[in-house]
Motif scaffolding. Structure first.
Motif, PDB file in Angstrom:
ATOM      1  N   THR A  29       0.836  -1.193   0.000  1.00  0.00           N
ATOM      2  CA  THR A  29       0.000   0.000   0.000  1.00  0.00           C
ATOM      3  C   THR A  29       0.876   1.250   0.000  1.00  0.00           C
ATOM      4  O   THR A  29       2.097   1.180   0.187  1.00  0.00           O
ATOM      5  N   ARG A 144      -7.919  -4.340  -5.871  1.00  0.00           N
ATOM      6  CA  ARG A 144      -6.798  -3.538  -5.369  1.00  0.00           C
ATOM      7  C   ARG A 144      -7.072  -2.040  -5.504  1.00  0.00           C
ATOM      8  O   ARG A 144      -6.733  -1.256  -4.607  1.00  0.00           O
ATOM      9  N   ASP A 148      -7.146   0.614  -2.402  1.00  0.00           N
ATOM     10  CA  ASP A 148      -6.281   1.786  -2.309  1.00  0.00           C
ATOM     11  C   ASP A 148      -7.097   3.068  -2.090  1.00  0.00           C
ATOM     12  O   ASP A 148      -6.661   3.961  -1.351  1.00  0.00           O
TER      13      ASP A 148
END
Length: 247
Positions: A29, A144, A148
């Motif tokens: 991340t 993903r 995020d």
């Protein structure tokens, strides 16, 4: 459904809970950690029984930010309204126990997306939805991207809380409640046939025992389930999912 207090049988998992096996994402991340998507539940407490690996769960409530270590043998749970983010320090694997089986899948989770997404229900749902079909790479990419975005929103909420400003978190709570309000009628139906029915069955059993009636014991059943899905992309990682609903 039988009225509360009349049915003595409930064959879903004890207490009307849901269960899944979770392998937490190890995608890096922006803040240098690895792990899942921050979110909260509005009507469901959630529990973790850690079976492998190492990591932590970061939580944010009106009381502030906390980080709880996770290792095999740990049992951690938290109540509705707790924003939680799983951090994977290596092969973190968890058995997840979820109150009110079926409600999380029906929308009882709101991701900590930035406010511009929360203010527009259509945009929010478009952003958090994963494609119905696609390659493994496409599904992973979509999961993903939403992760995020949620970390971006979570970071802002945590920074405000650390600075003593409770307003952004309160605003997120209000936005989350507004997003799910249209769903609550369907949630109530699931609750009535799930956790409420499980509790009512115990009350009926106690009443039968108090009257000396053990006949309901002859109706005992046994269930065994295998996962209905393996490796499904979830909010926090890859899920093996079980059907724990009443038959």
């Amino acid at each position: 459904m039988n009225p509360p207090g009349t049915a003595t049988a409930y064959d879903g998992l004890p207490g009307g809970i849901g269960v899944s096996r979770l392998r937490v994402y190890d995608w890096p991340t922006a803040d240098g950690l690895r792990g899942g998507t921050p979110h909260l539940h509005l009507t469901c407490s959630e529990g973790y029984a850690v079976t492998g690996g190492r990591g932590a769960v970061q939580t944010l409530t009106a009381s502030g930010f906390e980080e709880t270590p996770l290792a095999p043998g740990a049992l951690v749970w938290f109540t509705p309204g707790t924003i939680h983010r799983l951090v994977n320090d290596g092969d973190l694997t968890i058995v997840v126990l979820m109150q009110n089986c079926g409600l999380p899948e029906a929308g009882d989770a709101v991701l900590t997306l930035p406010p511009r997404y929360l203010a527009d229900p259509a945009l929010y749902r478009e952003t958090v939805a994963l494609p119905a079909t696609g390659s493994e790479e496409q599904l992973a990419g979509a999961a993903r991207r939403r992760r995020d975005l949620a970390i971006e929103g979570f970071t802002a909420l945590r920074s405000a809380a650390d600075a003593g400003d409770a307003r952004p978190l309160a605003a997120f709570h209000r936005a989350a409640a507004a997003l799910v309000r249209p769903l609550t009628e369907r949630w109530r139906e699931r609750w009535l046939t799930g956790a409420a029915a499980a509790s009512a069955a115990t009350g009926a059993q106690l009443a039968r025992l108090e009257s000396g009636d053990a006949a309901y014991l002859a109706d005992a059943t046994v269930r065994a389930e295998r996962p209905t899905a393996h490796g499904r992309f979830g909010m926090c990682g890859r899920l093996d999912v079980y059907d724990a609903r009443p038959a």
